[in-house]
Design a protein around this motif. Structure first.
Motif, PDB file in Angstrom:
ATOM      1  N   LYS A 172       2.542   5.697  13.616  1.00 43.58           N
ATOM      2  CA  LYS A 172       1.848   7.789  12.967  1.00 43.58           C
ATOM      3  C   LYS A 172       1.540   7.111  11.702  1.00 43.58           C
ATOM      4  N   LEU A 173       2.712   6.683  10.945  1.00 47.08           N
ATOM      5  CA  LEU A 173       2.613   6.474   8.996  1.00 47.08           C
ATOM      6  C   LEU A 173       1.875   5.659   8.788  1.00 47.08           C
ATOM      7  N   LEU A 174       1.821   4.330   9.660  1.00 47.26           N
ATOM      8  CA  LEU A 174       0.690   3.283   9.533  1.00 47.26           C
ATOM      9  C   LEU A 174      -0.537   3.424   9.424  1.00 47.26           C
ATOM     10  N   GLY A 175      -0.588   4.699  10.830  1.00 50.10           N
ATOM     11  CA  GLY A 175      -1.830   4.854  10.834  1.00 50.10           C
ATOM     12  C   GLY A 175      -2.844   5.853   9.628  1.00 50.10           C
ATOM     13  N   PHE A 176      -1.578   6.758   8.825  1.00 48.11           N
ATOM     14  CA  PHE A 176      -2.443   7.630   8.384  1.00 48.11           C
ATOM     15  C   PHE A 176      -2.334   6.732   6.705  1.00 48.11           C
ATOM     16  N   ASP A 177      -2.104   5.803   6.644  1.00 48.75           N
ATOM     17  CA  ASP A 177      -2.180   4.500   5.574  1.00 48.75           C
ATOM     18  C   ASP A 177      -3.484   4.466   5.355  1.00 48.75           C
ATOM     19  N   THR A 178      -3.608   3.455   6.396  1.00 51.95           N
ATOM     20  CA  THR A 178      -4.633   2.677   6.821  1.00 51.95           C
ATOM     21  C   THR A 178      -6.110   3.657   7.043  1.00 51.95           C
ATOM     22  N   VAL A 179      -6.136   5.001   7.402  1.00 51.65           N
ATOM     23  CA  VAL A 179      -7.100   5.949   6.850  1.00 51.65           C
ATOM     24  C   VAL A 179      -7.319   6.038   5.748  1.00 51.65           C
ATOM     25  N   MET A 180      -6.496   5.973   5.220  1.00 45.97           N
ATOM     26  CA  MET A 180      -6.759   6.068   3.114  1.00 45.97           C
ATOM     27  C   MET A 180      -7.741   4.990   2.802  1.00 45.97           C
ATOM     28  N   ARG A 181      -7.003   3.928   3.598  1.00 46.75           N
ATOM     29  CA  ARG A 181      -7.208   2.861   2.676  1.00 46.75           C
ATOM     30  C   ARG A 181      -8.721   2.675   3.216  1.00 46.75           C
ATOM     31  N   VAL A 182      -8.879   2.584   3.693  1.00 47.31           N
ATOM     32  CA  VAL A 182     -10.838   2.830   4.331  1.00 47.31           C
ATOM     33  C   VAL A 182     -10.818   3.754   3.747  1.00 47.31           C
ATOM     34  N   ARG A 183     -10.615   4.932   3.662  1.00 49.16           N
ATOM     35  CA  ARG A 183     -11.317   6.304   3.253  1.00 49.16           C
ATOM     36  C   ARG A 183     -11.684   5.905   0.820  1.00 49.16           C
ATOM     37  N   ASN A 184     -10.661   5.001   0.637  1.00 50.46           N
ATOM     38  CA  ASN A 184     -10.549   4.894  -0.693  1.00 50.46           C
ATOM     39  C   ASN A 184     -11.355   3.699  -0.355  1.00 50.46           C
ATOM     40  N   ALA A 185     -11.295   3.075   0.570  1.00 46.59           N
ATOM     41  CA  ALA A 185     -12.557   1.556  -0.048  1.00 46.59           C
ATOM     42  C   ALA A 185     -13.779   1.890   0.075  1.00 46.59           C
ATOM     43  N   VAL A 186     -14.658   3.183   0.815  1.00 47.75           N
ATOM     44  CA  VAL A 186     -15.371   3.528   1.070  1.00 47.75           C
ATOM     45  C   VAL A 186     -16.081   4.644   0.266  1.00 47.75           C
ATOM     46  N   TRP A 187     -15.493   5.247  -0.550  1.00 50.02           N
ATOM     47  CA  TRP A 187     -15.953   6.641  -0.824  1.00 50.02           C
ATOM     48  C   TRP A 187     -15.143   6.942  -2.135  1.00 50.02           C
ATOM     49  N   ARG A 188     -15.718   7.307  -3.287  1.00 49.31           N
ATOM     50  CA  ARG A 188     -15.266   8.318  -4.273  1.00 49.31           C
ATOM     51  C   ARG A 188     -15.464   9.561  -4.735  1.00 49.31           C
ATOM     52  N   PRO A 189     -14.542  10.013  -5.167  1.00 47.02           N
ATOM     53  CA  PRO A 189     -13.346   9.908  -5.630  1.00 47.02           C
ATOM     54  C   PRO A 189     -12.319   9.013  -4.829  1.00 47.02           C
ATOM     55  N   PRO A 190     -11.283   8.390  -4.860  1.00 47.87           N
ATOM     56  CA  PRO A 190     -10.014   8.086  -4.278  1.00 47.87           C
ATOM     57  C   PRO A 190      -9.237   9.677  -4.375  1.00 47.87           C
ATOM     58  N   PHE A 191      -8.604   8.949  -2.863  1.00 45.33           N
ATOM     59  CA  PHE A 191      -7.462  10.293  -2.545  1.00 45.33           C
ATOM     60  C   PHE A 191      -6.502   9.391  -2.612  1.00 45.33           C
ATOM     61  N   VAL A 192      -5.700   9.243  -3.820  1.00 45.55           N
ATOM     62  CA  VAL A 192      -4.213   8.153  -3.334  1.00 45.55           C
ATOM     63  C   VAL A 192      -2.947   9.455  -2.481  1.00 45.55           C
ATOM     64  N   MET A 193      -2.943   9.274  -1.366  1.00 46.42           N
ATOM     65  CA  MET A 193      -2.038   9.572  -0.603  1.00 46.42           C
ATOM     66  C   MET A 193      -1.251   8.331  -0.040  1.00 46.42           C
ATOM     67  N   TYR A 194      -0.049   8.214   0.105  1.00 47.63           N
ATOM     68  CA  TYR A 194       0.218   6.778   0.883  1.00 47.63           C
ATOM     69  C   TYR A 194       1.317   6.829   1.650  1.00 47.63           C
ATOM     70  N   TYR A 195       2.376   7.141   2.771  1.00 46.36           N
ATOM     71  CA  TYR A 195       3.757   6.930   3.327  1.00 46.36           C
ATOM     72  C   TYR A 195       4.361   5.672   3.076  1.00 46.36           C
ATOM     73  N   ARG A 196       3.845   4.722   3.270  1.00 46.28           N
ATOM     74  CA  ARG A 196       4.657   3.596   2.952  1.00 46.28           C
ATOM     75  C   ARG A 196       4.127   2.825   2.154  1.00 46.28           C
TER      76      ARG A 196
END
Length: 242
Positions: A172-196
């Motif tokens: 679950k945590l890995l999946g959340f972080d992966t989604v956030m990384r993809v989101r921040n790679a394609v969308w601005r402004p970034p939303f920094v929130m990572y669990y791992r």
């Protein structure tokens, strides 16, 4: 995952596509009904551990959100408690919380990386906020905390043992972080929130570099791992006496 009073999927989507500050402004009225809020069991365990180390005079809740950590401080501080956050929406909810008795509580809007205080606090706490900071930001963050503590003051925050690789929580945590990384790679402004992103070893290293002396206090209410180590600890970083 969310209670009936929590945000709907569309609201979460709008928040996730906003900046961190704007996202939390939007989420604030319903934040306490989401799993993002620190569980009451963690707050209670932290308060219990801090009672054994205190009492303290003045306390600061770093990245206070809707004020749950300020309530913890009110149990262990005698003179005053303060919450600081950069989201006006979260602070507005925090100010509305009812705190019968206890020391006066204030709320300040500011960035944790540029705290508008001198060495005014005996205790600083933080709950669930470090995922909003990239590893390269930790030195300045911890330097700010060190600066606002009086000599002998303590910086305390709970940490849980890492999830077992392959477990449901791990994925679950890995999946959340992966989604956030993809989101921040394609969308601005970034939303920094990572669990791992932040590991305990990295946190401790940066606390040492900032001049703290670090102690670990088990939180026994959460049990032990198969190897006998505690599932949760309270990190207590003390600014040495000058």
């Amino acid at each position: 995952m969310f209670s009936p009073e929590g945000p709907r999927l569309r609201e979460l989507a709008v928040q996730a596509l906003s900046s961190v500050e704007r996202g939390y402004d939007l989420l604030a009225p319903k934040f306490d009904h989401t799993p993002f809020r620190t569980p009451g069991s963690v707050l209670d365990a932290t308060a219990g551990a801090l009672r054994r180390l205190g009492p303290f005079d003045t306390g600061l809740d770093l990245c206070c959100g809707t004020g749950a950590g300020v309530d913890v401080l009110a149990q262990v501080c005698r003179r005053s408690v303060t919450g600081v956050d950069f989201s006006a929406g979260m602070l507005a909810v925090a100010r509305e919380r009812t705190r019968p008795g206890g020391p006066p509580a204030g709320h300040v809007r500011a960035d944790a990386r540029a705290l508008p205080f001198g060495p005014a606090f005996d205790l600083v706490v933080s709950f669930g906020a470090f995922g909003h900071f990239l590893p390269r930001e930790l030195p300045e963050l911890f330097a700010q905390v060190h600066r606002v503590l009086r000599p002998g003051g303590r910086f305390a925050f709970p940490v849980g043992a890492p999830s077992r690789p392959g477990s449901l929580v791990y994925w679950k945590l890995l999946g959340f972080d992966t989604v956030m990384r993809v989101r921040n790679a394609v969308w601005r402004p970034p939303f920094v929130m990572y669990y791992r992103t932040l590991r305990f070893g990295g946190l401790r290293h940066e606390l040492d570099r900032a001049g703290f002396r670090v102690e670990l206090h088990p939180l026994p209410g959460f049990g032990q791992r198969p190897d006998g180590s505690p599932r949760a600890r309270l990190v207590v970083a003390r600014r040495p006496e000058e």
